[in-house]
Design an enzyme around this catalytic site. Structure first.
Site, PDB file in Angstrom:
ATOM      1  N   GLN A 150       4.479   2.144   1.644  1.00 22.25           N
ATOM      2  CA  GLN A 150       4.647   3.447   0.985  1.00 22.25           C
ATOM      3  C   GLN A 150       6.009   3.489   0.270  1.00 22.25           C
ATOM      4  O   GLN A 150       6.481   2.456  -0.177  1.00 22.25           O
ATOM      5  CB  GLN A 150       4.498   4.605   1.977  1.00 22.25           C
ATOM      6  CG  GLN A 150       3.083   4.814   2.495  1.00 22.25           C
ATOM      7  CD  GLN A 150       2.647   3.840   3.567  1.00 22.25           C
ATOM      8  OE1 GLN A 150       3.317   3.662   4.562  1.00 22.25           O
ATOM      9  NE2 GLN A 150       1.523   3.197   3.384  1.00 22.25           N
TER      10      GLN A 150
ATOM     11  N   ASP B  83       3.699   1.912  -4.237  1.00 19.38           N
ATOM     12  CA  ASP B  83       3.137   1.071  -5.298  1.00 19.38           C
ATOM     13  C   ASP B  83       4.184   0.615  -6.315  1.00 19.38           C
ATOM     14  O   ASP B  83       3.882   0.442  -7.500  1.00 19.38           O
ATOM     15  CB  ASP B  83       1.985   1.804  -6.024  1.00 19.38           C
ATOM     16  CG  ASP B  83       0.897   2.240  -5.061  1.00 19.38           C
ATOM     17  OD1 ASP B  83       0.690   1.529  -4.068  1.00 19.38           O
ATOM     18  OD2 ASP B  83       0.276   3.284  -5.308  1.00 19.38           O
TER      19      ASP B  83
ATOM     20  N   LYS C  68       6.144  -3.753  -4.139  1.00 22.45           N
ATOM     21  CA  LYS C  68       6.789  -4.334  -2.948  1.00 22.45           C
ATOM     22  C   LYS C  68       6.154  -5.680  -2.575  1.00 22.45           C
ATOM     23  O   LYS C  68       6.843  -6.637  -2.276  1.00 22.45           O
ATOM     24  CB  LYS C  68       6.678  -3.368  -1.746  1.00 22.45           C
ATOM     25  CG  LYS C  68       7.373  -2.031  -1.984  1.00 22.45           C
ATOM     26  CD  LYS C  68       7.179  -1.076  -0.829  1.00 22.45           C
ATOM     27  CE  LYS C  68       5.753  -0.579  -0.690  1.00 22.45           C
ATOM     28  NZ  LYS C  68       5.290   0.303  -1.771  1.00 22.45           N
TER      29      LYS C  68
ATOM     30  N   GLY D 130      -1.400  -0.865   0.120  1.00 22.47           N
ATOM     31  CA  GLY D 130      -2.108  -1.914  -0.620  1.00 22.47           C
ATOM     32  C   GLY D 130      -1.047  -2.684  -1.376  1.00 22.47           C
ATOM     33  O   GLY D 130      -0.468  -2.164  -2.328  1.00 22.47           O
ATOM     34  N   HIS D 131      -0.723  -3.883  -0.913  1.00 23.22           N
ATOM     35  CA  HIS D 131       0.340  -4.674  -1.527  1.00 23.22           C
ATOM     36  C   HIS D 131      -0.284  -5.851  -2.280  1.00 23.22           C
ATOM     37  O   HIS D 131      -0.918  -6.713  -1.673  1.00 23.22           O
ATOM     38  CB  HIS D 131       1.327  -5.160  -0.456  1.00 23.22           C
ATOM     39  CG  HIS D 131       2.076  -4.039   0.206  1.00 23.22           C
ATOM     40  ND1 HIS D 131       3.028  -4.233   1.167  1.00 23.22           N
ATOM     41  CD2 HIS D 131       2.023  -2.690   0.018  1.00 23.22           C
ATOM     42  CE1 HIS D 131       3.524  -3.055   1.544  1.00 23.22           C
ATOM     43  NE2 HIS D 131       2.904  -2.108   0.869  1.00 23.22           N
TER      44      HIS D 131
HETATM   45  P1  GDP Z   1       3.065  -2.137  -3.624  1.00 24.56           P
HETATM   46  O1  GDP Z   1       2.181  -1.217  -2.856  1.00 24.56           O
HETATM   47  O2  GDP Z   1       4.451  -1.615  -3.752  1.00 24.56           O
HETATM   48  O3  GDP Z   1       3.038  -3.538  -3.124  1.00 24.56           O
HETATM   49  O4  GDP Z   1       2.482  -2.166  -5.110  1.00 24.56           O
HETATM   50  P2  GDP Z   1       0.927  -2.289  -5.524  1.00 24.56           P
HETATM   51  O5  GDP Z   1       0.485  -3.679  -5.327  1.00 24.56           O
HETATM   52  O6  GDP Z   1       0.123  -1.214  -4.902  1.00 24.56           O
HETATM   53  O7  GDP Z   1       1.008  -1.893  -7.050  1.00 24.56           O
HETATM   54  C1  GDP Z   1       1.784  -2.597  -7.966  1.00 24.56           C
HETATM   55  C2  GDP Z   1       0.842  -3.104  -9.069  1.00 24.56           C
HETATM   56  O8  GDP Z   1       1.614  -3.555 -10.160  1.00 24.56           O
HETATM   57  C3  GDP Z   1       0.011  -4.293  -8.641  1.00 24.56           C
HETATM   58  O9  GDP Z   1      -1.185  -4.304  -9.369  1.00 24.56           O
HETATM   59  C4  GDP Z   1       0.883  -5.483  -9.050  1.00 24.56           C
HETATM   60  O10 GDP Z   1       0.127  -6.658  -9.291  1.00 24.56           O
HETATM   61  C5  GDP Z   1       1.475  -4.959 -10.322  1.00 24.56           C
HETATM   62  N1  GDP Z   1       2.840  -5.425 -10.643  1.00 24.56           N
HETATM   63  C6  GDP Z   1       3.865  -5.706  -9.801  1.00 24.56           C
HETATM   64  N2  GDP Z   1       4.983  -5.995 -10.521  1.00 24.56           N
HETATM   65  C7  GDP Z   1       4.638  -5.874 -11.819  1.00 24.56           C
HETATM   66  C8  GDP Z   1       5.361  -6.006 -13.046  1.00 24.56           C
HETATM   67  O11 GDP Z   1       6.557  -6.267 -13.084  1.00 24.56           O
HETATM   68  N3  GDP Z   1       4.661  -5.781 -14.209  1.00 24.56           N
HETATM   69  C9  GDP Z   1       3.334  -5.460 -14.221  1.00 24.56           C
HETATM   70  N4  GDP Z   1       2.753  -5.266 -15.381  1.00 24.56           N
HETATM   71  N5  GDP Z   1       2.636  -5.341 -13.074  1.00 24.56           N
HETATM   72  C10 GDP Z   1       3.283  -5.522 -11.898  1.00 24.56           C
HETATM   73  P1  IMO Z   2       1.838   1.253  -0.609  1.00 23.04           P
HETATM   74  O1  IMO Z   2       2.426   0.578   0.617  1.00 23.04           O
HETATM   75  C1  IMO Z   2       0.961   4.957  -2.669  1.00 23.04           C
HETATM   76  C2  IMO Z   2      -0.121   8.402  -0.188  1.00 23.04           C
HETATM   77  C3  IMO Z   2      -1.536   8.939  -0.268  1.00 23.04           C
HETATM   78  C4  IMO Z   2      -1.295  10.406   0.048  1.00 23.04           C
HETATM   79  C5  IMO Z   2      -0.191  10.337   1.103  1.00 23.04           C
HETATM   80  C6  IMO Z   2      -0.695  10.376   2.530  1.00 23.04           C
HETATM   81  O2  IMO Z   2       0.732   0.512  -1.245  1.00 23.04           O
HETATM   82  O3  IMO Z   2       2.941   1.641  -1.529  1.00 23.04           O
HETATM   83  P2  IMO Z   2      -2.070   8.769   4.129  1.00 23.04           P
HETATM   84  O4  IMO Z   2      -3.201   7.844   3.862  1.00 23.04           O
HETATM   85  O5  IMO Z   2      -0.836   8.107   4.622  1.00 23.04           O
HETATM   86  O6  IMO Z   2      -2.480   9.942   4.950  1.00 23.04           O
HETATM   87  O7  IMO Z   2      -1.698   9.402   2.690  1.00 23.04           O
HETATM   88  O8  IMO Z   2       0.495   9.113   0.876  1.00 23.04           O
HETATM   89  N1  IMO Z   2      -0.010   6.961   0.132  1.00 23.04           N
HETATM   90  C7  IMO Z   2       0.350   6.028  -0.744  1.00 23.04           C
HETATM   91  N2  IMO Z   2       0.598   6.114  -2.065  1.00 23.04           N
HETATM   92  N3  IMO Z   2       1.100   3.780  -2.034  1.00 23.04           N
HETATM   93  C8  IMO Z   2       0.879   3.701  -0.705  1.00 23.04           C
HETATM   94  O9  IMO Z   2       1.160   2.590   0.008  1.00 23.04           O
HETATM   95  C9  IMO Z   2       0.430   4.842  -0.004  1.00 23.04           C
HETATM   96  N4  IMO Z   2       0.092   5.099   1.278  1.00 23.04           N
HETATM   97  C10 IMO Z   2      -0.173   6.398   1.356  1.00 23.04           C
HETATM   98  O10 IMO Z   2      -2.077   8.756  -1.538  1.00 23.04           O
HETATM   99  O11 IMO Z   2      -0.764  11.049  -1.075  1.00 23.04           O
HETATM  100 MG    MG Z   3       0.339  -0.246  -3.080  1.00 16.39          MG
END
Ligand code: GDP
Ligand code: IMO
Ligand code: MG
Length: 424
Positions: free
Chosen positions: A224, A13, A16, A40-41
């Site tokens: 991840q 998270d 990415k 979840g991207h």
């Molecule tokens: P990922 O799994 O690495 O793609 O990241 P996620 O989408 O799960 O979580 C990142 C969260 O932060 C999402 O809600 C994005 O919309 C948000 N986000 C990404 N970059 C920034 C930033 O620079 N500032 C803020 N405030 N939010 C961001």
């Molecule tokens: P993105 O790509 C954050 C965490 C879960 C748990 C562990 C194992 O959005 O960054 P699993 O479902 O693989 O058996 O879970 O890894 N986890 C993540 N945490 N971002 C993710 O993906 C994750 N995918 C799995 O919360 O701790």
């Molecule tokens: Mg994510």
């Protein structure tokens, strides 16, 4: 051309999805190489917020090719829903998305086995997203998995029945009763399979190597983060794939000498969703503030993310494992109102100070902090590096000096446009 790789350097998270979307204009092909719908991207642009789970984050750019590689595990039902939501936005993903025939399928029984194993672990549970990831990869390595190419094979139903029986026997032996109606769930799964067959099913290793030979630019999109890697993360509180840069080689079929830049995504602080050690976790008002300001709730499960200060020990470890050549720093805007910001520079374990990332998680780790003055300014609308507050630049320069890796992009908000490219 060499394959560039983008990966998360923390516990996932890091942003990415947003960064891949921003960088896609520099590339011809975006390819996911591991993980599955546990990811979840999030992408935001033109007032649209979109969360992708399996589909690469280049999908919103019509002329770019997107590939789901052999290292990914696919749940046909989740995939179907993702395709439907893209189609609602007027996008036709069949035009620019291909899927590796060697990618493995997640069955409904995988999700139930995931839930069963987590229940059995009790307090020691991983905190899985319960998407069936671990059991699907278990079947892959046990050589009992079910691949995309198996859907079109003549012995599909025989193979399916075999794996279905193996799984249901295991569930039955453990007296695990799925909450959902088994028949309904399996009908939905079977009905979702034809959606996969609407796509170009490929040998991603041949396709991507060909693209590289044709001088096309390919970016591998990780899911991840490094600290959730099956080998180098905080085992057993990890996911079930190699999330590190080398995972792109096996997850796409690219030789190590064909790789180029390694772009590491780092949040300006740390978050973790699920269980397991987190040395810089904050249990106070500051942690709450990070969670609230950062909207730190899982994009896949909605669970609150644990929050804490940036951990330089873990970051240096991640940089070493991945061979990171440049860093993208995200979400610093979340700390716009902080008086003081800390960075963990070392761990104190049983009165010994170390800068080594610790894998013995039964020991209590006390972080050693270096204090920074907050910038106390809204940075979310700043477009040029030179206009960033001096105090924030000091924070950036400290990370660069300590890691020896340049920060080439600063993300100052969730939107595509809230991105500062730093010319080096
Ligand atoms: P990922 O799994 O690495 O793609 O990241 P996620 O989408 O799960 O979580 C990142 C969260 O932060 C999402 O809600 C994005 O919309 C948000 N986000 C990404 N970059 C920034 C930033 O620079 N500032 C803020 N405030 N939010 C961001
Ligand atoms: P993105 O790509 C954050 C965490 C879960 C748990 C562990 C194992 O959005 O960054 P699993 O479902 O693989 O058996 O879970 O890894 N986890 C993540 N945490 N971002 C993710 O993906 C994750 N995918 C799995 O919360 O701790
Ligand atoms: Mg994510």
């Amino acid at each position: 051309m060499k394959l560039d790789i983008l990966i998360g350097l923390q516990w996932g998270d890091e942003g990415k999805g947003k960064v891949v979307d921003v960088l896609t204009h520099n590339y011809d092909v975006i390819a996911r190489f591991q993980g599955g719908p546990n990811a979840g991207h999030t992408l935001e642009f033109n007032d649209i917020k979109h969360v992708l789970h399996i589909i690469p984050s280049g999908i919103f750019h019509p002329n770019k090719i997107n590939i789901i590689g052999n290292g990914v595990v696919i749940d046909p039902v989740v995939f179907n829903k993702e395709i439907e939501s893209l189609e609602k936005l007027g996008i036709d993903p069949t035009k620019n998305l291909s899927i590796s025939k060697k990618a493995h399928l997640i069955l409904p029984t995988h999700k139930w086995i995931d839930a069963m194993l987590e229940e059995q672990k009790g307090k020691q549970s991983v905190g899985s997203t319960l998407k069936g990831i671990g059991p699907a990869y278990t079947d892959k390595t046990a050589r009992t998995g079910f691949r995309i190419c198996d859907i079109i094979a003549s012995d599909f139903f025989e193979k399916f029945k075999e794996i279905y029986k193996k799984h249901t026997d295991l569930l039955f032996k453990n007296s695990y009763q799925p909450k959902e109606d088994i028949e309904t769930v399996f009908t939905e799964w079977i009905n979702a399979l034809p959606t996969l067959l609407r796509f170009n099913l490929i040998d991603s290793e041949y396709e991507i190597n060909r693209y590289l030979k044709e001088d096309k630019k390919v970016l591998a999109e990780g899911a991840q983060g490094t600290l959730l890697d099956i080998d180098f993360g905080s085992y057993p509180f990890v996911t079930s794939s190699n999330t590190v840069a080398s995972g792109a080689c096996t997850g796409l079929g690219i030789a190590p000498n064909q790789t180029g830049k390694v772009i590491g995504i780092v949040k300006a602080y740390c978050t973790r969703v699920g269980n397991g050690p987190f040395p810089t976790e904050l249990f106070d008002k500051t942690g709450e503030q990070l969670q609230k300001q950062g909207g730190e709730f899982g994009a896949t499960t909605g669970r609150p993310r644990r929050c804490g200060w940036l951990d330089l020990v873990a970051l240096k470890y991640a940089i070493m494992i991945n061979g990171v050549t440049e860093i993208v720093l995200t979400k610093a805007d979340v700390m716009d109102n902080f008086d003081i910001i800390n960075i963990c520079t070392a761990y104190k374990i049983e009165n010994i100070t170390t800068e080594r990332f610790c894998s013995e998680y039964d020991k209590t780790i006390f972080p050693v902090y270096k204090e920074f003055k907050g910038w106390k300014q809204n940075i979310s609308k700043i477009k040029e590096y030179d206009n960033l507050p001096q105090t924030f630049k000091k924070y950036i320069e400290y990370i660069e000096n300590e890691t020896g890796v340049p920060i080439t992009i600063v993300s100052t908000g969730p939107d595509r446009n809230q991105t500062i490219i730093i010319e080096k």
